[in-house]
Design a protein around this motif. Structure first.
Motif, short mmCIF file in Angstrom:
data_model
loop_
_atom_site.label_atom_id
_atom_site.label_comp_id
_atom_site.label_asym_id
_atom_site.label_seq_id
_atom_site.Cartn_x
_atom_site.Cartn_y
_atom_site.Cartn_z
N GLY A 269 43.56 35.04 38.15
CA GLY A 269 43.34 35.26 36.73
C GLY A 269 42.36 36.39 36.48
N ILE A 270 41.41 36.19 35.58
CA ILE A 270 40.45 37.23 35.24
C ILE A 270 39.60 37.64 36.44
CG2 ILE A 270 38.73 35.55 34.50
CD1 ILE A 270 39.33 39.10 33.12
N LEU A 271 39.50 36.74 37.43
CA LEU A 271 38.70 37.06 38.62
C LEU A 271 39.33 38.13 39.49
CD1 LEU A 271 37.55 33.47 39.64
CD2 LEU A 271 36.34 35.14 38.25
N ILE A 272 40.53 38.55 39.15
CA ILE A 272 41.13 39.67 39.87
C ILE A 272 40.33 40.95 39.66
CG2 ILE A 272 42.68 40.41 38.01
CD1 ILE A 272 43.49 40.36 41.77
N ALA A 273 39.48 40.94 38.62
CA ALA A 273 38.64 42.10 38.36
C ALA A 273 37.74 42.44 39.55
CB ALA A 273 37.77 41.85 37.12
N ARG A 274 37.46 41.46 40.41
CA ARG A 274 36.65 41.72 41.60
C ARG A 274 37.33 42.69 42.55
NH1 ARG A 274 35.86 35.32 42.82
NH2 ARG A 274 34.25 34.84 41.26
N HIS A 275 38.65 42.77 42.47
CA HIS A 275 39.41 43.55 43.46
C HIS A 275 40.11 44.76 42.83
CE1 HIS A 275 38.97 40.09 46.22
NE2 HIS A 275 39.22 39.36 45.14
N LEU A 276 39.74 45.12 41.60
CA LEU A 276 40.53 46.14 40.88
C LEU A 276 40.52 47.50 41.56
CD1 LEU A 276 40.00 45.51 37.06
CD2 LEU A 276 42.05 45.20 38.44
N LYS A 277 39.40 47.89 42.14
CA LYS A 277 39.33 49.23 42.73
C LYS A 277 40.35 49.37 43.87
CE LYS A 277 35.37 51.19 42.98
NZ LYS A 277 33.98 51.58 43.34
N ARG A 278 40.36 48.41 44.77
CA ARG A 278 41.31 48.48 45.89
C ARG A 278 42.73 48.20 45.42
NH1 ARG A 278 39.29 45.75 51.09
NH2 ARG A 278 38.33 47.78 51.27
N LEU A 279 42.88 47.27 44.48
CA LEU A 279 44.21 46.95 43.97
C LEU A 279 44.83 48.15 43.28
CD1 LEU A 279 46.42 44.85 43.45
CD2 LEU A 279 45.17 44.12 41.41
#
Length: 501
Positions: free
Chosen positions: A375-385
């Motif tokens: 969910g919103i916690l995907i923000a932790r991985h946005l740079k690599r994603l």
């Protein structure tokens, strides 16, 4: 009926010089004991095969009273075990055995299994017929069935599907045996035969696993090439809620098989683990840290370079992680989603550097599920994603475009869940999506039109979502593109974005 070969093997014929009369034919107990002893000596050659075929004719023609009334269940159980051993595939002391000799040994094993299967079919037919006879009935047949159904089931499961050690005859006999076993035990299916008719009734799975257990140890499971297949074929028939009572006997062999160095065994073990995860309550899995053990076993497989294994592992992890997350939440741990982060971080690291199309497709298909779970916690991985999304959108991966379709779905999920972080990434994402739309439009390869349409539709939906979270900035940026573009297909995508409200 010609039984001279069987009589000679049992040494039942008297001397031919007429000095003494031939002895009387011994009772069924003695006959079957001697045949079992003969078969337990090893596969043998044509002579022993002839004895087994004669035994089948004897069982088929024998009177139920003579065959069953004077024979103890233990004797019949020993005979069935001896015949199963006689028909077993050759032992594998070394996996690197030369293929020609192994193939010929498997062919001979298939012929032996076909003959033994015929004996078992005749025996089960006799047992079913004896149920209705007043002199025998269920009191006689029941104890015999309890002795023989386990070994006969394992024999049938060994040969029921196409394997190197089976042929058409052995598979046909195995299928008949399964039907007769289900009928003889009053069940309606193999699953009911194994697990029981209701939750309170215990089926035959415990007996089957009791026989398999000695062959499913660290030192023995590779000796018989059929053991792992019998286990993996049997396990899916036992589902929730029955499987939880057998967790202690099915989890160790599943972990053992998945920990092998051969890819086919790893996949087989992971599929067994997946079935256990789906059919055992989470509380039972988490007890004694079982779920953590399974997680670490699966996580180590993520370093593999084999696409089929990675696919099986990711699907398994997606069903295991929610169980671990709930357990962490109940224990009031600070970050119950840490395992999702750990898995996704490793997956994104591998995706970023991956160039093999088969692996890229597997990763891309699994990625949307991880984004939805976080969910919103995907923000932790946005740079690599973001780097992964941009890299995968650039590369065509064949006629079905599975990788790019998966990445488009990932991007949609990411925008929906982490939309406050999207406006700052708008220039990069907009450029990548427009470039992909143009590449798809000008693609002259064998990509089918429905696949191209799906790619364009996915890209258009991503542009619409970006426009919504950026308060109409995409419409403004696309206005100039629409007026200067002369390609109808590209203009159609832009028009859909502009007309969306």
């Amino acid at each position: 009926m010609e039984l001279s070969g069987l009589l000679r093997a049992l040494r039942l014929e008297g001397p031919r010089d007429g000095a003494q009369p031939p002895p009387a034919v011994p009772p069924a107990e003695q006959v079957l004991l001697q045949i079992g002893l003969l078969c337990s000596e090893g596969p043998g050659g044509a002579h022993r095969a002839s004895v087994v075929r004669d035994l089948g004719a004897l069982v088929e023609a024998a009177d139920c009273q003579w065959l069953l009334a004077g024979v103890s269940p233990a004797t019949l159980g020993e005979l069935v075990a001896a015949l199963s051993g006689y028909a077993a595939p050759p032992k594998q002391e070394q996996e690197a055995a030369d293929l020609p000799s192994k193939d010929s040994a498997y062919t001979a094993a298939a012929e032996r299994a076909a003959d033994v299967g015929a004996v078992f079919v005749h025996l089960l037919v006799k047992l079913e017929a004896a149920k209705t006879q007043e002199a025998l009935g269920v009191p006689t047949v029941g104890p015999i069935l309890r002795r023989v159904v386990g070994p006969i089931y394992i024999f049938a499961a060994t040969h029921v599907v196409e394997r190197p050690w089976t042929n058409v005859r052995s598979r046909s006999a195995a299928q008949k045996l399964l039907v007769l076993l289900v009928q003889a035990t009053g069940c309606e299916s193999v699953a009911e035969f194994l697990r029981g008719k209701n939750e309170d009734e215990e089926g035959r799975f415990a007996a089957v696993m009791g026989l398999l257990k000695q062959e499913l140890t660290k030192d023995t499971w590779k000796c018989n090439p059929a053991t792992k297949f019998v286990f993996s074929w049997t396990l899916p028939h036992v589902t929730r809620p029955w499987l939880s009572r057998y967790l202690e006997c099915v989890l160790p062999p599943s972990l053992l098989i998945s920990d092998d160095y051969r890819e086919e065994n790893k996949i087989l073990g992971v599929r067994c683990l997946h079935h256990i995860i789906l059919n055992v309550p989470g509380a039972d899995l988490c007890q004694f840290n079982r779920a953590q053990v399974v997680y670490h076993a699966l996580y180590n497989h993520l370093y593999s370079r084999e696409a089929p294994l990675i696919q099986a592992v990711l699907l398994c992890l997606l069903d295991l992680l929610p169980i671990l997350e709930r357990a962490q939440r109940q224990q009031k741990q600070a970050r119950p989603t840490a395992l999702y982060d750990e898995v996704l971080q490793l997956v994104l690291t591998h995706m970023e550097a991956e160039h093999r199309l088969a692996l890229r497709r597997v990763y891309a298909r699994a990625l949307p599920a991880f984004v939805r779970r976080l969910g919103i916690l995907i923000a932790r991985h946005l740079k690599r994603l973001e780097r992964v999304i941009l890299g995968y959108l650039e590369v065509c991966d064949g006629p079905e475009e599975e990788a790019r379709l998966g990445i488009l779905e990932t991007l949609q999920c990411t925008i929906e869940h982490a939309w406050p972080r999207m406006p700052c990434r708008l220039p990069v994402l907009l450029k990548a999506l427009l470039k992909m739309i143009w590449d798809v439009h000008t693609d002259q390869s064998s990509t089918p039109e429905p696949v191209k349409a799906a790619l364009l539709q996915g890209a258009t939906e991503c542009l619409i979502l970006l426009d919504r979270c950026s308060e109409g900035q995409v419409k403004v940026l696309l206005a100039g593109v629409y007026s200067s573009c002369e390609e109808n297909r590209v203009r159609e995508c832009i028009r859909k974005v502009q007309e969306n409200t």
